[in-house]
Design an enzyme around this catalytic site. Structure first.
Site, PDB file in Angstrom:
ATOM      1  CD  GLU A  36      -2.768   1.429   2.379  1.00 46.71           C
ATOM      2  OE1 GLU A  36      -2.852   0.488   3.194  1.00 46.71           O
ATOM      3  OE2 GLU A  36      -3.457   2.464   2.429  1.00 46.71           O
ATOM      4  CG  ASN A  91      -4.705   5.182   0.954  1.00 48.29           C
ATOM      5  OD1 ASN A  91      -5.589   4.516   1.466  1.00 48.29           O
ATOM      6  ND2 ASN A  91      -3.420   4.927   1.149  1.00 48.29           N
ATOM      7  CD  GLU A 123      -6.080   0.652   0.387  1.00 52.09           C
ATOM      8  OE1 GLU A 123      -6.175   1.432   1.368  1.00 52.09           O
ATOM      9  OE2 GLU A 123      -5.367  -0.361   0.392  1.00 52.09           O
ATOM     10  CG  ASP A 153      -8.779   2.493   3.481  1.00 52.52           C
ATOM     11  OD1 ASP A 153      -8.579   1.579   4.299  1.00 52.52           O
ATOM     12  OD2 ASP A 153      -7.915   3.338   3.155  1.00 52.52           O
ATOM     13  CD  GLU A 210      -6.914  -0.270   7.203  1.00 50.95           C
ATOM     14  OE1 GLU A 210      -6.844   0.344   6.155  1.00 50.95           O
ATOM     15  OE2 GLU A 210      -7.418   0.211   8.245  1.00 50.95           O
TER      16      GLU A 210
HETATM   17  P1  C2E Z   1      -4.837   4.176   5.951  1.00 47.41           P
HETATM   18  O1  C2E Z   1      -5.164   4.077   4.516  1.00 47.41           O
HETATM   19  O2  C2E Z   1      -5.751   3.469   6.891  1.00 47.41           O
HETATM   20  O3  C2E Z   1      -3.352   3.672   6.071  1.00 47.41           O
HETATM   21  C1  C2E Z   1      -2.877   2.838   7.049  1.00 47.41           C
HETATM   22  C2  C2E Z   1      -2.234   3.622   8.157  1.00 47.41           C
HETATM   23  O4  C2E Z   1      -1.973   2.762   9.209  1.00 47.41           O
HETATM   24  C3  C2E Z   1      -0.908   4.221   7.772  1.00 47.41           C
HETATM   25  O5  C2E Z   1      -0.752   5.417   8.484  1.00 47.41           O
HETATM   26  C4  C2E Z   1       0.057   3.196   8.310  1.00 47.41           C
HETATM   27  O6  C2E Z   1       1.340   3.701   8.556  1.00 47.41           O
HETATM   28  C5  C2E Z   1      -0.632   2.810   9.581  1.00 47.41           C
HETATM   29  N1  C2E Z   1      -0.249   1.501  10.019  1.00 47.41           N
HETATM   30  C6  C2E Z   1       0.219   0.488   9.273  1.00 47.41           C
HETATM   31  N2  C2E Z   1       0.428  -0.590  10.010  1.00 47.41           N
HETATM   32  C7  C2E Z   1       0.080  -0.266  11.281  1.00 47.41           C
HETATM   33  C8  C2E Z   1       0.065  -0.983  12.501  1.00 47.41           C
HETATM   34  O7  C2E Z   1       0.412  -2.173  12.581  1.00 47.41           O
HETATM   35  N3  C2E Z   1      -0.379  -0.321  13.601  1.00 47.41           N
HETATM   36  C9  C2E Z   1      -0.770   0.975  13.531  1.00 47.41           C
HETATM   37  N4  C2E Z   1      -1.196   1.567  14.671  1.00 47.41           N
HETATM   38  N5  C2E Z   1      -0.770   1.676  12.389  1.00 47.41           N
HETATM   39  C10 C2E Z   1      -0.346   1.070  11.272  1.00 47.41           C
HETATM   40  P2  C2E Z   1      -0.288   6.692   7.761  1.00 47.41           P
HETATM   41  O8  C2E Z   1       0.786   6.373   6.802  1.00 47.41           O
HETATM   42  O9  C2E Z   1      -0.036   7.702   8.814  1.00 47.41           O
HETATM   43  O10 C2E Z   1      -1.551   7.070   6.925  1.00 47.41           O
HETATM   44  C11 C2E Z   1      -2.661   7.601   7.549  1.00 47.41           C
HETATM   45  C12 C2E Z   1      -3.771   7.774   6.578  1.00 47.41           C
HETATM   46  O11 C2E Z   1      -3.470   8.799   5.642  1.00 47.41           O
HETATM   47  C13 C2E Z   1      -4.015   6.558   5.715  1.00 47.41           C
HETATM   48  O12 C2E Z   1      -4.765   5.670   6.416  1.00 47.41           O
HETATM   49  C14 C2E Z   1      -4.744   7.146   4.538  1.00 47.41           C
HETATM   50  O13 C2E Z   1      -6.119   7.290   4.822  1.00 47.41           O
HETATM   51  C15 C2E Z   1      -4.135   8.530   4.431  1.00 47.41           C
HETATM   52  N6  C2E Z   1      -3.178   8.534   3.338  1.00 47.41           N
HETATM   53  C16 C2E Z   1      -1.899   8.094   3.347  1.00 47.41           C
HETATM   54  N7  C2E Z   1      -1.340   8.291   2.115  1.00 47.41           N
HETATM   55  C17 C2E Z   1      -2.296   8.860   1.324  1.00 47.41           C
HETATM   56  C18 C2E Z   1      -2.369   9.280  -0.039  1.00 47.41           C
HETATM   57  O14 C2E Z   1      -1.422   9.183  -0.798  1.00 47.41           O
HETATM   58  N8  C2E Z   1      -3.535   9.807  -0.483  1.00 47.41           N
HETATM   59  C19 C2E Z   1      -4.622   9.913   0.307  1.00 47.41           C
HETATM   60  N9  C2E Z   1      -5.740  10.419  -0.193  1.00 47.41           N
HETATM   61  N10 C2E Z   1      -4.614   9.527   1.604  1.00 47.41           N
HETATM   62  C20 C2E Z   1      -3.463   8.990   2.104  1.00 47.41           C
HETATM   63 CA    CA Z   2      -7.428   2.137   6.350  1.00 46.01          CA
HETATM   64 CA    CA Z   3      -5.711   2.837   2.903  1.00 42.19          CA
END
Ligand code: C2E
Ligand code: CA
Ligand code: CA
Length: 519
Positions: A36, A91, A123, A153, A210
């Site tokens: 992802e 995403n 997603e 998602d 997730e």
């Molecule tokens: P998401 O799509 O639910 O992405 C998963 C988030 O969970 C990611 O946080 C990831 O680092 C985190 N994560 C992964 N494994 C674990 C785990 O085992 N435990 C915990 N507590 N967290 C874990 P991140 O990278 O901070 O991303 C947060 C949100 O930001 C994402 O949630 C997504 O909704 C958004 N996002 C990230 N990149 C993009 C993007 O390029 N475009 C858009 N529109 N949204 C994005």
């Molecule tokens: Ca998610």
């Molecule tokens: Ca996602």
């Protein structure tokens, strides 16, 4: 945080927004299935800024499209040379779905980088898909036309999730990490995860869990039939430079905790739907009555045989309690079911049905086994009911015919006996006791020889040994007496061998006759 538009443009130009990649893994086999894409902003002053801080601003200020293009370009170039199995999930903000040019932009970026769009999963979070659904549908249709998959998602966190599920043609369901994170401690989270996984399976959609952080969560997800997972246990988000190494890693990504015996029996390769289909077939074909009772002793599932035993159609059972279906019989079975609900396994309890229930007088064998969920909590009882009336009747009939024989034999003036191929007594009619004054304890084995006149022991032994080797019928005369004070009486023992299927002697059968008048 406030970001000036000019600052954002410069950041985009300088390549400060970079894609990180988090592994997505097949939970049953541990195989890597893809990544992802997660956005990161490497800010010259503020350091690493997480997406949670800049994505909402980008959506609000209208530069999320630019950001996505920059990230996709980098990601496509990073992933294109990886093996084909490595899928890429991105995403896409709900606002971007209203941009009808999105599919075209993605297609042209993919073409420029040489990345096949069939490897892409888009997603979408469910929360904001409320207005202008038609427009979003058209964008999605074009993406699917290109061969992209669509994933819902954060399922379960927004509102009207179930309606959302139908609004667009989703291929995958992502179980939100808030449920996964608490599923080993909280029963309600566990039930929600199980329900989402079940929903995905029944809609023929893959489920991705997730936030899998420990092996206990992974075990549970696997048990529930969740296909894919991602989380710190399976791999942290990594920069593009680390991808090649992550893909070439041959050892399975975390399959600890997998119990060896389950692995060897191949049980884990079964999908829950297959397990269910197999169980149903076992249920229908079983020669015993089977049922699954919930914690309130209500029938959740049963087979036709049990319905017949209870004298009610199958459908009438479902949702009703055992007490309602077989009231007359309930007092006898209730304590057993209660014990099973406490965790005791009840096997083979024989009971006879009372007069005021269907099929009165039948003898049945009851077994109740507690059924546990993925956390070991008892969710019901699996019941097996076997009608053993016919076996019982046969046993009684056999016992009766044995009694007849025994009675007849006792009337005869002869004493039947059975010995093994070496001469140990196995059985003799009870009249032997009358003529020798010995009990079964005394005559068993070679003990019977102690009743013989001392002068007759050796000749009798010799004669019998001769018969054992030649297989000639036994015909020997010896003396016995009732007590040391009684006089010796001559008896004639005659017998013949019974030969088994392997040609060996199984035992000798014979009888004793009195030679000096009646016994
Ligand atoms: P998401 O799509 O639910 O992405 C998963 C988030 O969970 C990611 O946080 C990831 O680092 C985190 N994560 C992964 N494994 C674990 C785990 O085992 N435990 C915990 N507590 N967290 C874990 P991140 O990278 O901070 O991303 C947060 C949100 O930001 C994402 O949630 C997504 O909704 C958004 N996002 C990230 N990149 C993009 C993007 O390029 N475009 C858009 N529109 N949204 C994005
Ligand atoms: Ca998610
Ligand atoms: Ca996602």
């Amino acid at each position: 945080m406030v970001f000036e538009r000019q600052q954002v443009d410069e950041a985009l130009d300088r390549g400060e927004f970079i894609p990180y990649f988090q592994p997505i893994v097949n939970l049953r086999t541990g195989e890597l299935r893809g990544f992802e894409l997660l956005a990161r902003w490497q800010h010259p002053q503020h350091g690493w800024i997480p997406p949670g801080e800049f994505i909402p601003v980008a959506e609000r200020d209208g530069w999320v499209g630019l950001l996505t293009r920059s990230l996709l370009w980098q990601a496509f170039c990073a992933v294109r040379d990886l093996p084909d199995f490595a899928m890429l999930s991105v995403n896409i903000s709900p606002v971007q779905l209203y941009d009808l040019s999105l599919p075209e932009q993605i297609e042209s970026l993919a073409a420029q980088c040489g990345f096949a769009p069939q490897r892409l999963t888009v997603e979408i979070t469910e929360s904001a898909l409320t207005h202008d659904l038609d427009r979003a549908r058209r964008t999605v249709a074009a993406l699917k036309e290109m061969g992209c998959d669509l994933a819902l998602d954060d399922f379960g966190t927004g509102y009207s999730s179930l309606a959302q599920l139908q609004s667009l043609p989703f291929d995958k369901l992502k179980v939100d990490r808030s449920f996964v994170g608490s599923m080993t401690e909280r029963r309600d989270s566990r039930k929600i995860v199980a329900a989402v996984v079940g929903l995905g399976l029944s809609l023929d959609m893959g489920t991705i869990a997730e936030g899998v952080e420990n092996s206990e969560q992974m075990e549970m997800l696997r048990w529930m039939g969740c296909e894919l997972g991602q989380g710190w246990l399976l791999g942290r988000p990594m920069p593009a430079e680390d991808l090649a190494q992550a893909v070439s890693r041959t050892e399975p990504r975390i399959v600890p905790g997998m119990p060896a015996e389950v692995k060897s029996s191949g049980g884990l390769e079964w999908l829950p739907s297959q397990r269910l289909a197999q169980l149903q077939a076992v249920y229908d074909g079983a020669p015993v009555g089977l049922a699954f009772l919930d914690r309130n002793m209500r029938y959740v599932q049963l087979n036709r045989r049990l319905a017949n035993m209870n004298g009610r159609p199958m459908i009438e059972h479902l949702g009703r309690s055992v007490g309602e279906i077989i009231p007359g019989f309930f007092p006898q079975v209730e304590p057993l079911i209660r014990r099973a609900l406490q965790g005791e396994s009840i096997t083979g309890v024989e009971v006879t049905k009372p007069d005021d229930v269907p099929n009165p007088g039948t003898t049945i064998l009851l077994s109740y086994e507690p059924a546990r969920d993925e956390a070991g909590e008892i969710v019901g009882v699996s019941a097996a009911i076997m009608d053993i009336t016919a076996i019982k009747q046969a046993q009684v009939a056999l016992r009766e015919s044995e009694e007849h024989f025994r009675y007849m034999l006792e009337l005869l003036p002869i004493i039947p006996w059975i010995i093994d191929p070496e001469g140990r007594a196995l059985a003799v009619s009870h009249r032997w006791k009358e003529i020798t004054g010995t009990t079964e304890e005394d005559w068993k084995g070679f003990g019977w020889m102690k009743s013989l006149h001392p002068d007759d022991v050796e000749p009798t032994k010799a004669k019998m040994l001769h018969c054992f080797t030649t297989r000639e019928p036994i015909d020997v005369v010896y003396r016995v007496r009732r007590s040391p004070k009684s006089k010796w009486r001559r008896v004639r023992a005659r017998g013949a061998p019974r030969i088994g299927p392997d040609g060996k002697i199984v035992s000798w059968y014979g009888c004793l006759e009195p030679l000096d008048g009646d016994w």
